[in-house]
Design a protein around this motif. Structure first.
Motif, mmCIF file in Angstrom:
data_model
loop_
_atom_site.group_PDB
_atom_site.id
_atom_site.type_symbol
_atom_site.label_atom_id
_atom_site.label_comp_id
_atom_site.label_asym_id
_atom_site.label_seq_id
_atom_site.Cartn_x
_atom_site.Cartn_y
_atom_site.Cartn_z
ATOM 1 N N UNK A 278 36.289 10.647 12.443
ATOM 2 C CA UNK A 278 35.625 9.338 12.334
ATOM 3 C C UNK A 278 34.466 9.238 13.315
ATOM 4 N N UNK A 279 34.708 9.727 14.508
ATOM 5 C CA UNK A 279 33.713 9.670 15.579
ATOM 6 C C UNK A 279 32.476 10.494 15.212
ATOM 7 N N UNK A 280 32.708 11.703 14.704
ATOM 8 C CA UNK A 280 31.607 12.577 14.292
ATOM 9 C C UNK A 280 30.774 11.924 13.202
ATOM 10 N N UNK A 281 31.487 11.366 12.212
ATOM 11 C CA UNK A 281 30.844 10.713 11.076
ATOM 12 C C UNK A 281 29.992 9.532 11.529
ATOM 13 N N UNK A 282 30.565 8.725 12.413
ATOM 14 C CA UNK A 282 29.842 7.556 12.938
ATOM 15 C C UNK A 282 28.602 7.976 13.712
ATOM 16 N N UNK A 283 28.740 9.015 14.516
ATOM 17 C CA UNK A 283 27.605 9.490 15.317
ATOM 18 C C UNK A 283 26.483 10.000 14.413
ATOM 19 N N UNK A 284 26.887 10.734 13.363
ATOM 20 C CA UNK A 284 25.892 11.249 12.405
ATOM 21 C C UNK A 284 25.168 10.102 11.715
ATOM 22 N N UNK A 285 25.937 9.105 11.251
ATOM 23 C CA UNK A 285 25.343 7.962 10.550
ATOM 24 C C UNK A 285 24.384 7.208 11.464
ATOM 25 N N UNK A 286 24.809 6.954 12.692
ATOM 26 C CA UNK A 286 23.957 6.225 13.646
ATOM 27 C C UNK A 286 22.686 7.016 13.945
ATOM 28 N N UNK A 287 22.841 8.333 14.106
ATOM 29 C CA UNK A 287 21.668 9.196 14.365
ATOM 30 C C UNK A 287 20.678 9.140 13.209
ATOM 31 N N UNK A 288 21.207 9.210 11.962
ATOM 32 C CA UNK A 288 20.342 9.167 10.767
ATOM 33 C C UNK A 288 19.614 7.836 10.678
ATOM 34 N N UNK A 289 20.366 6.761 10.934
ATOM 35 C CA UNK A 289 19.778 5.416 10.844
ATOM 36 C C UNK A 289 18.697 5.182 11.891
ATOM 37 N N UNK A 290 18.895 5.786 13.046
ATOM 38 C CA UNK A 290 17.923 5.566 14.130
ATOM 39 C C UNK A 290 16.653 6.399 13.964
ATOM 40 N N UNK A 291 16.705 7.427 13.059
ATOM 41 C CA UNK A 291 15.520 8.289 12.870
ATOM 42 C C UNK A 291 14.488 7.617 11.950
ATOM 43 N N UNK B 65 36.234 4.391 21.586
ATOM 44 C CA UNK B 65 34.905 4.939 21.320
ATOM 45 C C UNK B 65 34.519 4.712 19.862
ATOM 46 N N UNK B 66 35.485 4.930 18.946
ATOM 47 C CA UNK B 66 35.228 4.686 17.518
ATOM 48 C C UNK B 66 34.885 3.213 17.300
ATOM 49 N N UNK B 67 35.662 2.318 17.920
ATOM 50 C CA UNK B 67 35.406 0.867 17.787
ATOM 51 C C UNK B 67 34.018 0.505 18.320
ATOM 52 N N UNK B 68 33.659 1.101 19.463
ATOM 53 C CA UNK B 68 32.357 0.821 20.075
ATOM 54 C C UNK B 68 31.212 1.254 19.151
ATOM 55 N N UNK B 69 31.345 2.457 18.556
ATOM 56 C CA UNK B 69 30.302 2.952 17.660
ATOM 57 C C UNK B 69 30.240 2.146 16.365
ATOM 58 N N UNK B 70 31.411 1.671 15.898
ATOM 59 C CA UNK B 70 31.434 0.840 14.683
ATOM 60 C C UNK B 70 30.673 -0.462 14.923
ATOM 61 N N UNK B 71 30.900 -1.041 16.105
ATOM 62 C CA UNK B 71 30.197 -2.291 16.455
ATOM 63 C C UNK B 71 28.688 -2.040 16.569
ATOM 64 N N UNK B 72 28.365 -0.885 17.184
ATOM 65 C CA UNK B 72 26.955 -0.518 17.366
ATOM 66 C C UNK B 72 26.271 -0.365 16.002
ATOM 67 N N UNK B 73 26.969 0.271 15.058
ATOM 68 C CA UNK B 73 26.436 0.505 13.712
ATOM 69 C C UNK B 73 26.250 -0.824 12.984
ATOM 70 N N UNK B 74 27.239 -1.715 13.155
ATOM 71 C CA UNK B 74 27.213 -3.027 12.508
ATOM 72 C C UNK B 74 26.027 -3.851 12.990
ATOM 73 N N UNK B 75 25.791 -3.840 14.293
ATOM 74 C CA UNK B 75 24.693 -4.632 14.852
ATOM 75 C C UNK B 75 23.329 -4.028 14.516
ATOM 76 N N UNK B 76 23.268 -2.683 14.402
ATOM 77 C CA UNK B 76 21.975 -2.044 14.133
ATOM 78 C C UNK B 76 21.566 -2.165 12.669
ATOM 79 N N UNK B 77 22.564 -2.367 11.753
ATOM 80 C CA UNK B 77 22.234 -2.419 10.320
ATOM 81 C C UNK B 77 21.871 -3.841 9.878
#
Lengths: 48, 237
Positions: free
Chosen positions: A35-48, B225-237
């Motif tokens: 899940x962590x890897x997937x989230x990091x990849x998605x966030x990286x793609x979105x930020x590019x 960490x997963x929760x933190x990144x999920x929140x980060x993704x939610x706020x950035x989208x």
């Protein structure tokens, strides 16, 4: 009094229980790492 | 993100894994090869070398929940909440093993799986309290209120443990009287090799607790960490 069946059952529960718990910990850890890897990849793609 | 969350257990964990493995191997050898068979109960008595350390591990785990919960309520630091949650889960696993191995020993010795005496009933209540603790943590939304309710339950639950310990002294129970620490002195009621075997087994289970705690704490940090990144993704989208 022998009762080897009871002794075997108790050992099976203890060792089986410990092994099963360790296995579930590993499994949960692997799932979260994925899940962590997937989230990091998605966030990286979105930020590019 | 911390680098240590991404990789598998480090060198310290590897040493602990090996040490735990070696002590467990010694414990198993002592239980099944070295220690003599008890004259009255026969081989079934060997269950005690697993039952007592499981109880010790569960009580120790709940003690850590108790201390961590107090520190969480005092300092309001997430770290203490992580320790309490991790230790409660491990405590429930080993308290379950106590409640399973006890009746397996009781059936051939007492002729019944279960009696509602003070020791057995109070141990069952302890187990139910900490199962409720884990259910509370899984059912309620994440946040400081959940952690606070859980901390209170974690503290209240531990107050049952002195009652469990002294129950066999305060009431006439089916459960055997303490033999390691008794009124006669330390280990006076036990054969030396039996006492040593129990000691090795207690060491093995204690090491296992620290090993499992390391894994369980890492899991909780990964979740954060997963929760933190999920929140980060939610706020950035």
């Amino acid at each position: 009094m022998d009762n080897f069946g009871f002794l075997f059952a108790a050992n099976a529960f203890v060792w089986g229980g410990i092994i099963y718990y360790v296995f579930t910990l590993k499994q949960r850890s692997r799932n979260l790492e994925k899940d962590l890897e997937l989230l990091k990849e998605t966030i990286d793609k979105e930020s590019q | 993100m911390d680098q240590d969350l991404e990789k598998e257990p480090d060198e310290e964990s590897t040493v602990l894994i090996w040490l735990t493995g070696i002590v467990f191997f010694a414990a198993i050898a002592a239980i099944f090869i070295i220690v003599p068979t008890e004259k009255t109960e026969g081989p079934i008595q060997r269950i005690m070398y697993l039952h007592i350390p499981s109880a010790w591990l569960a009580f120790f785990a709940f003690f850590i929940v108790f201390i961590s919960s107090i520190l969480f309520l005092w300092k309001k630091e997430r770290e203490w909440d992580i320790y309490a949650h991790a230790s409660a889960e491990i405590g429930v696993v080993f308290c379950s093993l106590v409640l399973i191995t006890g009746p397996i020993w009781a059936k051939p010795i007492w002729g019944t799986w279960w009696v509602w005496d003070a020791r057995l009933t109070s141990t069952l209540i302890l187990w139910l309290i900490y199962v409720a603790y884990l259910m509370l943590r899984s059912q309620t939304d994440a946040g400081s209120m959940r952690a606070r309710y859980a901390a209170v339950l974690g503290i209240v639950g531990f107050l049952n443990i002195p009652f469990i310990h002294f129950s066999v002294l305060w009431w006439r129970t089916f459960h055997p009287q303490p033999k390691v620490i008794s009124s006669e002195g330390f280990g006076k009621g036990m054969d030396t090799s039996m006492l040593a075997t129990l000691g090795v087994s207690l060491c093995a289970f204690t090491l296992l607790y620290f090993l499992l705690m390391g894994q369980r704490i890492r899991l909780e940090r990964l979740k954060d960490e997963v929760d933190r990144l999920k929140r980060q993704k939610l706020y950035s989208s």
